[in-house]
Design an enzyme around this catalytic site. Structure first.
Site, short mmCIF file in Angstrom:
data_model
loop_
_atom_site.label_atom_id
_atom_site.label_comp_id
_atom_site.label_asym_id
_atom_site.label_seq_id
_atom_site.Cartn_x
_atom_site.Cartn_y
_atom_site.Cartn_z
N GLN A 56 6.64 -15.22 12.30
CA GLN A 56 6.11 -14.21 13.15
C GLN A 56 4.91 -14.38 13.47
OE1 GLN A 56 7.61 -11.01 10.31
NE2 GLN A 56 5.75 -9.95 10.82
N HIS B 54 3.98 1.46 2.26
CA HIS B 54 5.18 0.87 1.90
C HIS B 54 5.85 1.52 0.79
CE1 HIS B 54 2.52 -3.01 3.13
NE2 HIS B 54 3.69 -3.07 3.68
N HIS C 170 0.89 -1.25 -0.11
CA HIS C 170 0.05 0.18 0.00
C HIS C 170 0.82 1.29 0.24
CE1 HIS C 170 0.98 0.23 4.43
NE2 HIS C 170 0.67 -1.09 4.36
N ASP C 171 0.31 2.56 0.16
CA ASP C 171 0.91 3.73 -0.10
C ASP C 171 2.03 3.89 1.07
OD1 ASP C 171 -0.19 4.38 -2.50
OD2 ASP C 171 -1.48 5.77 -1.65
N LYS D 101 5.31 3.07 12.03
CA LYS D 101 3.96 2.30 12.32
C LYS D 101 4.04 0.95 13.16
CE LYS D 101 0.12 -0.06 10.99
NZ LYS D 101 0.64 -1.45 11.04
#
Ligand code: AMP
Length: 287
Positions: free
Chosen positions: A60, A36, A33-34, A148
């Site tokens: 993970q 990244h 997405h934006d 984030k």
């Protein structure tokens, strides 16, 4: 854009790139997405050669987590990577990264037991093991992560220091949707009704920020301001809301200068995390 899968071919291409200039690396789990893309754009500006990896890391995810349901959008990802002028897109397979007798892990200490780590045992061990492996293969000059995932940044920074990695870490700001929701591959898994509620995490963080900006320093009151917003929304199962030291992530009683406010909770099946850096306003100039 070169697209490679095998480690041998990757190393060969990287040797040529390294002879020409600096290598920047953005590891991802795909479903781009934006957020990244913002990491890639920054890396592209700062490095001569940009490599991006797409790998949904099984290590993970806990046994009850969403490894299988994690969005996989390979062909769109290729287009997006090309649009971000990625030089090399690396698509390793699980088989390539984990031989059948694989038995080595990287485990960072106490910081991994807090917050996300408390609810997701072994999550950070999975993250540091894969990131350590990817870095060992790519050996980038610069390496880009998103704020984030704030705790992830702190854990990886600790690993880089402890294990004397030479790569330089850059932490990039969180990209948000127009309504404030932090962009995340998991957002596509929210129902329309939950998607409407999701920005409440951002609103809670903003409310805490306003309280600090208006002079509040006590953690109890800052958390209460944020919590009143979250409490007003049904459907959220709050996991943690914590005001912490920006490096150790240990909880603090009062904000002296800077702090990070971390939040995580579930909206239905989907786990969301977010955070904000808070700064005490500087005292007005008396002159
Ligand atoms: P992921 O594919 O979720 O493992 O994320 C790959 C990288 O992109 C990590 O360093 C994330 O912190 C970063 N990232 C994810 N979402 C965002 C966002 N909304 N803004 C900036 N970076 C992000």
């Amino acid at each position: 854009m070169i697209v490679v899968s095998s480690i041998k071919t990757l190393r060969h291409k990287l040797a040529t790139a390294r002879a020409i200039g600096t290598v920047g690396f953005v590891p991802t789990m795909g479903a781009l997405h934006d957020g990244h893309l913002s990491l890639m754009k920054r890396a592209k500006k700062e490095c001569d050669f940009l490599i991006v990896s797409l790998f949904v890391n099984p290590l993970q995810f806990g046994p009850k987590e969403d490894f299988k349901a994690y969005p996989r959008t390979a062909s769109q990802d290729r287009k997006k990577a090309r649009s971000a002028e990625v030089d090399l897109l690396w698509l390793p397979t699980e088989k390539m990264l984990f031989s059948p007798d694989f038995q080595t892990s990287i485990e960072v200490g106490s910081i991994t037991h807090l917050w996300e780590g408390a609810s997701r045992p072994n999550h950070f061990k999975g993250v540091t093991t894969i990131v350590g492996k990817l870095l060992q293969i790519v050996r980038p000059d610069f390496f880009y992560l998103g704020q984030k995932d704030y705790q992830q940044c702190c854990v990886i920074r600790q690993m880089l220091r402890d294990l004397h990695f030479e790569t330089r870490l850059h932490i990039c700001p969180t990209l948000r949707e127009q309504d404030g929701l932090a962009m995340s591959s998991r957002n596509t898994r929210l129902s329309a009704q939950k998607r409407e509620i999701a920005p409440v995490f951002y609103h809670a963080l903003q409310t805490a920020k306003k309280s600090v900006q208006s002079g509040e320093k006590k953690t109890k009151n800052i958390l209460q301001a944020a919590k009143s917003i979250l409490d007003a929304t049904k459907d959220i199962q709050l996991d943690y809301l914590a005001l912490c030291d920006t490096i150790t992530l240990l909880p603090i009683d009062r904000i002296k200068n800077r702090a990070v406010l971390l939040v995580s909770g579930n909206l239905g099946e989907v786990r969301l995390i977010d955070n904000i850096l808070l700064k005490v306003p500087s005292a007005p100039n008396k002159s």
